[in-house]
Design a protein around this motif. Structure first.
Motif, PDB file in Angstrom:
ATOM      1  N   LYS A   3      -2.084 -26.804  38.170  1.00 54.39           N
ATOM      2  CA  LYS A   3      -2.139 -25.419  38.635  1.00 54.39           C
ATOM      3  C   LYS A   3      -3.278 -24.696  37.919  1.00 54.39           C
ATOM      4  O   LYS A   3      -3.584 -24.988  36.761  1.00 54.39           O
ATOM      5  N   TYR A   4      -3.867 -23.728  38.610  1.00 50.23           N
ATOM      6  CA  TYR A   4      -4.991 -22.971  38.065  1.00 50.23           C
ATOM      7  C   TYR A   4      -4.737 -21.472  38.139  1.00 50.23           C
ATOM      8  O   TYR A   4      -4.037 -20.995  39.031  1.00 50.23           O
ATOM      9  N   LEU A   5      -5.359 -20.757  37.229  1.00 52.61           N
ATOM     10  CA  LEU A   5      -5.515 -19.306  37.353  1.00 52.61           C
ATOM     11  C   LEU A   5      -7.006 -19.037  37.490  1.00 52.61           C
ATOM     12  O   LEU A   5      -7.788 -19.402  36.601  1.00 52.61           O
ATOM     13  N   PHE A   6      -7.395 -18.434  38.599  1.00 52.50           N
ATOM     14  CA  PHE A   6      -8.784 -18.050  38.834  1.00 52.50           C
ATOM     15  C   PHE A   6      -8.890 -16.563  38.509  1.00 52.50           C
ATOM     16  O   PHE A   6      -8.349 -15.722  39.235  1.00 52.50           O
ATOM     17  N   ILE A   7      -9.524 -16.249  37.394  1.00 48.31           N
ATOM     18  CA  ILE A   7      -9.410 -14.902  36.842  1.00 48.31           C
ATOM     19  C   ILE A   7     -10.737 -14.163  36.952  1.00 48.31           C
ATOM     20  O   ILE A   7     -11.779 -14.638  36.484  1.00 48.31           O
ATOM     21  N   ASP A   8     -10.677 -13.003  37.570  1.00 47.18           N
ATOM     22  CA  ASP A   8     -11.810 -12.084  37.657  1.00 47.18           C
ATOM     23  C   ASP A   8     -12.160 -11.584  36.250  1.00 47.18           C
ATOM     24  O   ASP A   8     -11.337 -11.681  35.329  1.00 47.18           O
ATOM     25  N   ARG A   9     -13.374 -11.066  36.061  1.00 44.17           N
ATOM     26  CA  ARG A   9     -13.734 -10.551  34.734  1.00 44.17           C
ATOM     27  C   ARG A   9     -13.630  -9.014  34.667  1.00 44.17           C
ATOM     28  O   ARG A   9     -12.727  -8.491  34.017  1.00 44.17           O
ATOM     29  N   ASP A  10     -14.531  -8.318  35.365  1.00 39.18           N
ATOM     30  CA  ASP A  10     -14.612  -6.859  35.203  1.00 39.18           C
ATOM     31  C   ASP A  10     -13.430  -6.161  35.886  1.00 39.18           C
ATOM     32  O   ASP A  10     -13.171  -6.372  37.076  1.00 39.18           O
TER      33      ASP A  10
END
Ligand SMILES: [Mg+2]
Length: 188
Positions: A3-10
């Protein structure tokens, strides 16, 4: 399956710039409240791999050079690393919204290796982000979204599904609080 978490930055890992522009100097850098302790618990206790996915409008142009971007970016990565939070991949797109690039979130041009990898459990992976475009990005990849600023409809011009559809079918959690994100993911 992984499983992955695709995380935005700003607006997600660090606060978005008050001016609406880019984070091009240290005086604009502020971490999102409680992100470090909660992401640290997620990294330590839970079975997700972390990937940062960020649009940086105009990165590489004279008004927003790599030399302006990288010191802050590297500092952010180091701070997380010191707390046990490692990003297995960092995906940056420097195009402008008007270019409609296939490589820019919410489009998935940079994500094909993940989407075509049968060892990834996309249905149980999440995008975490502060814009409706992050929710659209989740839908386009076949995962669900944690929407960190659900009242914010910036970027709505870049989505292809209706806001109502995305809220009903793709948003798994809407919150402003990283503590909620941790509690939610703990039960996944
Ligand atoms: Mg954002």
């Amino acid at each position: 399956m992984q499983k992955y978490l695709f995380i935005d930055r700003d607006g997600t890992l660090i606060e978005g710039p008050a001016s609406g522009g880019q984070i091009d100097s240290f005086d604009k850098l502020k971490f999102y409240p409680h992100v470090i302790c909660n992401l640290s618990k997620i990294a330590e206790e839970l079975d997700f791999r972390l990937v940062m996915v960020t649009n940086q409008n105009g990165l590489g142009t004279p008004t927003f050079t790599q030399q302006m971007f990288l010191p802050v970016q590297n500092f952010v990565i180091d701070v997380f690393k010191n707390e046990g939070i490692l990003f297995s991949d960092i995906i940056v797109d420097g195009s402008y919204p008007s270019e409609n690039s296939a490589m820019r979130k919410p489009r998935t041009g940079r994500m094909k290796a993940y989407m075509n990898n049968a060892a990834i459990d996309m249905a149980h992976s999440f995008v975490i982000g502060d814009r409706i475009t992050d929710v659209q990005f989740a839908k386009n990849m076949g995962c669900n979204a944690i929407f960190l600023d659900p009242e914010n409809m910036r970027g709505a011009a870049e989505i292809t599904d209706s806001i109502d559809y995305l809220k009903e079918h793709t948003v798994a959690l809407a919150t402003h609080n990283w503590q909620d994100v941790y509690e939610f993911l703990k039960n996944k």
